[in-house]
Design a protein around this motif. Structure first.
Motif, PDB file in Angstrom:
ATOM      1  N   GLN A  48       0.889  -1.416   0.160  1.00  0.00           N
ATOM      2  CA  GLN A  48      -0.116  -0.398  -0.114  1.00  0.00           C
ATOM      3  C   GLN A  48       1.204   1.250   0.114  1.00  0.00           C
ATOM      4  O   GLN A  48       0.062   3.039   0.218  1.00  0.00           O
ATOM      5  CB  GLN A  48      -1.046   0.101   1.079  1.00  0.00           C
ATOM      6  CG  GLN A  48      -2.070  -1.230   1.396  1.00  0.00           C
ATOM      7  CD  GLN A  48      -3.267  -0.429   2.119  1.00  0.00           C
ATOM      8  OE1 GLN A  48      -2.995  -0.347   3.649  1.00  0.00           O
ATOM      9  NE2 GLN A  48      -4.509  -1.294   2.040  1.00  0.00           N
ATOM     10  N   ALA A  49       2.052   1.272  -0.365  1.00  0.00           N
ATOM     11  CA  ALA A  49       3.091   2.009  -0.433  1.00  0.00           C
ATOM     12  C   ALA A  49       2.262   3.518  -1.865  1.00  0.00           C
ATOM     13  O   ALA A  49       1.956   2.556  -2.529  1.00  0.00           O
ATOM     14  CB  ALA A  49       4.340   2.307  -0.198  1.00  0.00           C
ATOM     15  N   GLY A  50       2.236   4.715  -1.445  1.00  0.00           N
ATOM     16  CA  GLY A  50       2.607   5.513  -2.476  1.00  0.00           C
ATOM     17  C   GLY A  50       3.695   6.264  -2.745  1.00  0.00           C
ATOM     18  O   GLY A  50       3.498   7.051  -1.728  1.00  0.00           O
ATOM     19  N   VAL A  51       4.262   5.842  -3.666  1.00  0.00           N
ATOM     20  CA  VAL A  51       6.262   6.184  -4.010  1.00  0.00           C
ATOM     21  C   VAL A  51       5.539   7.371  -5.398  1.00  0.00           C
ATOM     22  O   VAL A  51       4.885   7.641  -5.652  1.00  0.00           O
ATOM     23  CB  VAL A  51       7.075   4.894  -4.871  1.00  0.00           C
ATOM     24  CG1 VAL A  51       8.016   5.891  -5.338  1.00  0.00           C
ATOM     25  CG2 VAL A  51       6.794   3.944  -3.528  1.00  0.00           C
ATOM     26  N   MET A  52       6.061   8.577  -4.236  1.00  0.00           N
ATOM     27  CA  MET A  52       5.827   9.130  -5.332  1.00  0.00           C
ATOM     28  C   MET A  52       7.609   9.951  -5.893  1.00  0.00           C
ATOM     29  O   MET A  52       7.453  11.210  -7.091  1.00  0.00           O
ATOM     30  CB  MET A  52       5.510  10.748  -4.841  1.00  0.00           C
ATOM     31  CG  MET A  52       3.568  10.261  -4.708  1.00  0.00           C
ATOM     32  SD  MET A  52       2.713  11.847  -3.543  1.00  0.00           S
ATOM     33  CE  MET A  52       2.551  12.685  -4.547  1.00  0.00           C
ATOM     34  N   ARG A  53       8.266   9.558  -5.234  1.00  0.00           N
ATOM     35  CA  ARG A  53       9.678  10.235  -5.517  1.00  0.00           C
ATOM     36  C   ARG A  53      10.896   8.864  -5.688  1.00  0.00           C
ATOM     37  O   ARG A  53      10.629   7.385  -5.580  1.00  0.00           O
ATOM     38  CB  ARG A  53      10.209  10.631  -4.663  1.00  0.00           C
ATOM     39  CG  ARG A  53      10.502   9.780  -2.433  1.00  0.00           C
ATOM     40  CD  ARG A  53      11.455  10.763  -1.990  1.00  0.00           C
ATOM     41  NE  ARG A  53      11.479  10.203  -1.501  1.00  0.00           N
ATOM     42  CZ  ARG A  53      12.740   8.571  -0.894  1.00  0.00           C
ATOM     43  NH1 ARG A  53      12.767   8.396  -2.007  1.00  0.00           N
ATOM     44  NH2 ARG A  53      12.168   8.532  -0.032  1.00  0.00           N
ATOM     45  N   ASP A  54      11.316   9.009  -6.682  1.00  0.00           N
ATOM     46  CA  ASP A  54      12.419   7.912  -6.511  1.00  0.00           C
ATOM     47  C   ASP A  54      13.089   7.087  -5.611  1.00  0.00           C
ATOM     48  O   ASP A  54      13.238   8.144  -4.315  1.00  0.00           O
ATOM     49  CB  ASP A  54      14.436   8.958  -7.131  1.00  0.00           C
ATOM     50  CG  ASP A  54      13.933   9.248  -8.730  1.00  0.00           C
ATOM     51  OD1 ASP A  54      13.285   8.977  -9.393  1.00  0.00           O
ATOM     52  OD2 ASP A  54      14.565   9.542  -9.344  1.00  0.00           O
ATOM     53  N   VAL A  55      13.437   6.131  -5.525  1.00  0.00           N
ATOM     54  CA  VAL A  55      13.891   5.329  -4.180  1.00  0.00           C
ATOM     55  C   VAL A  55      15.471   4.594  -4.596  1.00  0.00           C
ATOM     56  O   VAL A  55      15.072   4.156  -5.647  1.00  0.00           O
ATOM     57  CB  VAL A  55      12.948   3.975  -4.475  1.00  0.00           C
ATOM     58  CG1 VAL A  55      13.683   3.595  -2.873  1.00  0.00           C
ATOM     59  CG2 VAL A  55      11.393   5.053  -3.673  1.00  0.00           C
ATOM     60  N   ALA A  56      16.488   5.163  -3.734  1.00  0.00           N
ATOM     61  CA  ALA A  56      17.434   4.800  -3.925  1.00  0.00           C
ATOM     62  C   ALA A  56      18.039   3.588  -3.823  1.00  0.00           C
ATOM     63  O   ALA A  56      17.249   2.029  -3.508  1.00  0.00           O
ATOM     64  CB  ALA A  56      18.222   4.776  -2.553  1.00  0.00           C
ATOM     65  N   PRO A  57      18.585   2.176  -4.367  1.00  0.00           N
ATOM     66  CA  PRO A  57      18.942   0.830  -4.522  1.00  0.00           C
ATOM     67  C   PRO A  57      18.600   0.491  -3.121  1.00  0.00           C
ATOM     68  O   PRO A  57      19.800   0.801  -2.405  1.00  0.00           O
ATOM     69  CB  PRO A  57      20.527   1.002  -5.101  1.00  0.00           C
ATOM     70  CG  PRO A  57      20.331   2.168  -6.241  1.00  0.00           C
ATOM     71  CD  PRO A  57      19.257   3.604  -4.476  1.00  0.00           C
ATOM     72  N   GLY A  58      18.272  -0.484  -2.387  1.00  0.00           N
ATOM     73  CA  GLY A  58      18.158  -1.312  -1.458  1.00  0.00           C
ATOM     74  C   GLY A  58      18.019  -0.026  -0.150  1.00  0.00           C
ATOM     75  O   GLY A  58      17.328  -0.958   0.495  1.00  0.00           O
ATOM     76  N   GLU A  59      17.086   0.819  -1.105  1.00  0.00           N
ATOM     77  CA  GLU A  59      16.274   1.550   0.315  1.00  0.00           C
ATOM     78  C   GLU A  59      14.444   0.768   0.512  1.00  0.00           C
ATOM     79  O   GLU A  59      14.213   0.037  -0.566  1.00  0.00           O
ATOM     80  CB  GLU A  59      15.642   3.178  -0.518  1.00  0.00           C
ATOM     81  CG  GLU A  59      15.660   3.923   0.888  1.00  0.00           C
ATOM     82  CD  GLU A  59      15.265   5.624   0.588  1.00  0.00           C
ATOM     83  OE1 GLU A  59      14.971   5.546  -0.490  1.00  0.00           O
ATOM     84  OE2 GLU A  59      14.432   5.817   1.244  1.00  0.00           O
ATOM     85  N   THR A  60      14.256   1.365   1.558  1.00  0.00           N
ATOM     86  CA  THR A  60      12.999   0.303   1.828  1.00  0.00           C
ATOM     87  C   THR A  60      11.899   1.714   2.227  1.00  0.00           C
ATOM     88  O   THR A  60      12.706   2.456   2.646  1.00  0.00           O
ATOM     89  CB  THR A  60      13.008  -0.712   3.564  1.00  0.00           C
ATOM     90  OG1 THR A  60      13.606  -1.597   2.618  1.00  0.00           O
ATOM     91  CG2 THR A  60      11.362  -1.588   3.371  1.00  0.00           C
ATOM     92  N   VAL A  61      10.935   2.021   1.221  1.00  0.00           N
ATOM     93  CA  VAL A  61      10.155   3.018   1.491  1.00  0.00           C
ATOM     94  C   VAL A  61       8.434   2.204   2.221  1.00  0.00           C
ATOM     95  O   VAL A  61       8.230   1.005   2.139  1.00  0.00           O
ATOM     96  CB  VAL A  61      10.117   3.903   0.156  1.00  0.00           C
ATOM     97  CG1 VAL A  61      11.672   4.351   0.677  1.00  0.00           C
ATOM     98  CG2 VAL A  61       9.105   2.807  -0.518  1.00  0.00           C
ATOM     99  N   GLY A  62       7.949   3.003   2.894  1.00  0.00           N
ATOM    100  CA  GLY A  62       6.276   3.419   3.138  1.00  0.00           C
ATOM    101  C   GLY A  62       5.381   3.379   3.308  1.00  0.00           C
ATOM    102  O   GLY A  62       5.998   4.880   3.514  1.00  0.00           O
ATOM    103  N   GLY A  63       4.323   4.000   3.490  1.00  0.00           N
ATOM    104  CA  GLY A  63       3.559   4.783   3.574  1.00  0.00           C
ATOM    105  C   GLY A  63       2.934   5.619   2.935  1.00  0.00           C
ATOM    106  O   GLY A  63       3.407   5.105   1.385  1.00  0.00           O
ATOM    107  N   ALA A  64       2.381   6.762   2.411  1.00  0.00           N
ATOM    108  CA  ALA A  64       1.693   7.687   1.511  1.00  0.00           C
ATOM    109  C   ALA A  64       1.497   9.235   1.621  1.00  0.00           C
ATOM    110  O   ALA A  64       0.851   9.042   2.572  1.00  0.00           O
ATOM    111  CB  ALA A  64       0.303   6.863   0.634  1.00  0.00           C
ATOM    112  N   PRO A  65       2.375   9.786   1.366  1.00  0.00           N
ATOM    113  CA  PRO A  65       3.412   9.823   0.298  1.00  0.00           C
ATOM    114  C   PRO A  65       4.299   8.914   0.921  1.00  0.00           C
ATOM    115  O   PRO A  65       4.593   8.791   2.034  1.00  0.00           O
ATOM    116  CB  PRO A  65       4.170  11.201   0.324  1.00  0.00           C
ATOM    117  CG  PRO A  65       3.582  12.185   1.001  1.00  0.00           C
ATOM    118  CD  PRO A  65       2.543  11.356   1.665  1.00  0.00           C
ATOM    119  N   ALA A  66       5.238   7.373  -0.087  1.00  0.00           N
ATOM    120  CA  ALA A  66       6.314   7.026   0.522  1.00  0.00           C
ATOM    121  C   ALA A  66       7.571   7.545   1.497  1.00  0.00           C
ATOM    122  O   ALA A  66       8.269   8.354   0.934  1.00  0.00           O
ATOM    123  CB  ALA A  66       6.851   5.446  -0.248  1.00  0.00           C
TER     124      ALA A  66
END
Lengths: 340, 340, 340
Positions: free
Chosen positions: A300-318
């Motif tokens: 359910q993450a809402g990814v609105m920007r670039d994500v770096a290699p190996g990074e873990t993101v969550g939430g919205a906006p992530a």
């Protein structure tokens, strides 16, 4: 035991054979010549069957299991119930996969051209191939040997499918080049127009979608998933990607090798994933982003920007996962606090 | 260059012709008689091809592009690399759409009744129409001239389809009246029962769904999208709506003209949209709401109240966009703050 | 009045008959012998038609309605416009359902084996059954009496379907045992491989999916919904479950009796629901959880932990509903506060 109406079991195998197949080490109450007839879940397995323990949630079921053999991680060796043989592996689930594949090998392809299939005379189809009833294969399509084209599937003009691929019932495939050993589950839609149009006061003007879908080798695509063809560039799915059901992949998206995309994820147009990116269920990724190799996107993450290699993101906006968890905990504390 | 297995290019066109097609003004290194053979993305385009720059993320690709002609906004005129002709337009993407349509005009409809199609003798089908293999057309269906009914599509009894519409492979269409020039991508489900039942202690009691789906002219509906027919009132999709893949539209929903609904949006029953509403990917809108004309719903928004005309909302529950962005920023700051 | 191209109306019925059918009590301007010809929405109903008021949002439409009869809750008895007969019921929607079913009874099954259907000679099909054009029925499938197999549906080898079930167009069904009186809407995918594989440095290793899908009686499954078969255990859908469109149900999921799953919900593998759980649209539930009987999951909830019987949760990560609403309100207040 798997329902014989649907599955045919091979074997039996001795414990010694199973250890070799699994790449695992016997431990516990061991008789290397004992023969086992099937795999089964912990709570259903019998004395002549093989099970596995991978998720700690099933530890109680493990303790109560009647399985004759259980594939486990090294830490479980001392914890097995009496009378259970163990196969010890660093990755029990992977070892189980090998054993289950031995008991249930993929069916061989019985050559068939069903009489109700429609095969254009200009299509080229390797041998052996199985073309099931109602399948439609367009002009100049090229299908490698060892393929199954499921019932009522539609393969468009010029589509290329590599050797050993299995196209499920009701799949539609157009403007696409598909690799070898690819599995496409029923109802997937691949290669149709992307969502490309120019808005304006006189209404929307459709932009011709002139790219293709390029699918690598050993890819799996889930049921009712949709993958639009490129708008000009191609849409690309790298080797070994695993894509679940009801996923949406927009035009010009690139997935690197071995990405895992869980059900109902949506990836907007022109976003590029590196290799081995994992996206949890229902995550949404906006367009024109770069998601680095090995990145992980929470469900359910809402990814609105670039994500770096190996990074873990969550939430919205992530945001970075730790930050999201901290924010969620903080909001919870504040909401539970008694007013004034 | 588009893959000739899948696409047939028209042209070539001179720069003068392209300017006229695009509604754009030549600038830069201009030879009005130079001929161009195709469109291509900035990073693939060759000297005899036409590209476009619309999204600033591709400015670097523009600077490095070998495109012979590029369609750009006025602000880019001074920034083009040497040797590139420009076509300057207020809306470069729209101008590109016109040029791409000129190079890749929609295929004409070659009349065909595939031998494996099942056409009820009481269906009325205009000329020319192309009915592909395995398509099924029910009794009393009426299909206007210039339509394509894709392979294995199923058109139910009594369904009406206007002239020049293209129904993709595997579409199912029942209890529906479809306008002219409509495109339905593969696997869309239109006109089946809505989710209508009365719950109770003895179980769910199904409520007969007695309405239709009314689709206006020039609508596009994405792959595997589902549109339930009305429960009593109709479900209505206004002229010129663009609906992406895997969208769910519940019974009795009304969309006004020119709405843009991105992939995986869900609109619950009896909600009404005005004209030109835009809903971002994965947004969810609960039932019985009014969303005013020109409103914009952010991706993943959870809309639980009416939205005023022209309002932009985001978040879940959705609030005015500025408020959502402020709240997200605030939460992020608090979460990043070192615990005291 | 429902469009006669798509619907055939029964009746007329007298008010006395309608009261009996509805299980409701007449009130207001009553002529028990007056005859009514159809049901209709409040804003379209005429003097000889029956409507209902269930949602207070339609109270204004009720006041202006020309309906001859309206089914209402007791609290509405005094509020009806002049000249409208009332049928008073504790649950007006359920009473309306009964009346609408009387006017529009389910069509009887006209036996047919369409010439373009492909029926394996080893399939067993009860009488009467209707097998529509292009349907494909595999070897050893067993279909009970009174079933409809829709156009271009694909029923796999060994699948069992109980009496009186209706399988929509384009459904694919494999490795499944389906109960009686089940309705499956077009394009649902049931019984294909779950998303089961072991990841590792050499790539993903597929885990054979050896379970089935077991569907109880009187279940409804929505259009383009996907239900994976079990990995070893079965995937189980209890009696009377109502599942909307575009829902994803992972392998080994169990749903108890009477669960209501709204569109675009995703339920990850091995999660168990008790009886009468309700999940709102786009909710996501992670794997290996237990959701107690009678629990309610709000739309778009992200459920990452077990939910107690009868508990209502919302938000992502999901928390008790009251807490989520309080947190949302609190965040809103903070975001609207002028920066200091």
């Amino acid at each position: 035991m798997a329902d014989s109406r649907f599955f045919t079991v091979a074997g039996p195998f001795t414990l010694a054979e199973l250890a070799k197949i699994a790449g695992a080490t016997p431990a516990g109450t061991v008789d290397l010549d004992a023969r086992y007839t099937d795999v089964a879940p912990l709570d259903h397995a019998a004395r002549d069957q093989v099970s596995f323990l991978d998720n700690r949630k099933y530890f109680t079921a493990f303790l109560a299991s009647q399985a004759g053999v259980c594939i486990v991680a090294p830490a479980m060796v001392d914890k097995a119930p009496a009378g259970m043989a163990l196969l010890v592996a660093a990755d029990p689930y992977r070892a189980y996969a090998r054993v289950a594949q031995a008991f249930y090998p993929a069916a061989t392809v019985e050559p068939w051209r069903a009489p109700t299939a429609w095969i254009d005379p200009d299509a080229r189809i390797g041998e052996p191939c199985r073309i099931e009833p109602g399948a439609v294969i367009g002009a100049r399509a090229e299908i490698g040997p060892g393929c199954v084209i499921g019932a009522n599937a539609v393969i468009g003009e010029g589509v290329v499918i590599g050797a050993g691929s299995r196209i499920g019932a009701h799949v539609s495939l157009s403007h696409a080049l598909v690799g070898r050993g690819v599995t496409i589950q029923p109802g997937a839609r691949i290669g149709q127009d992307g969502f490309g149009f120019a808005m304006g006061p006189e209404g929307c003007l459709k932009v011709p979608q002139l790219g293709r879908v390029i699918i690598g080798d050993a890819v799996e695509i889930g049921a009712n998933t949709t993958i639009a063809r490129g708008a000009g560039p191609d849409t690309v799915i790298g080797d070994g990607c695993m894509i679940d059901n009801l996923v949406q992949i927009g035009h010009n998206v690139h997935l690197g090798r071995g990405c895992v995309i869980v059900a109902q994820v949506g990836i907007s147009g022109s976003t590029h994933f590196g290799d081995f990116v994992a996206a949890g269920g229902q995550a949404g990724i906006t367009g024109h982003l770069h998601i680095g190799s090995g990145a992980r996107l929470a469900a359910q993450a809402g990814v609105m920007r670039d994500v770096a290699p190996g990074e873990t993101v969550g939430g919205a906006p992530a945001v970075p996962m730790a930050e999201w968890l901290r924010a969620s905990a903080m909001i919870g504390r504040m909401a539970r606090r008694k007013p004034g």
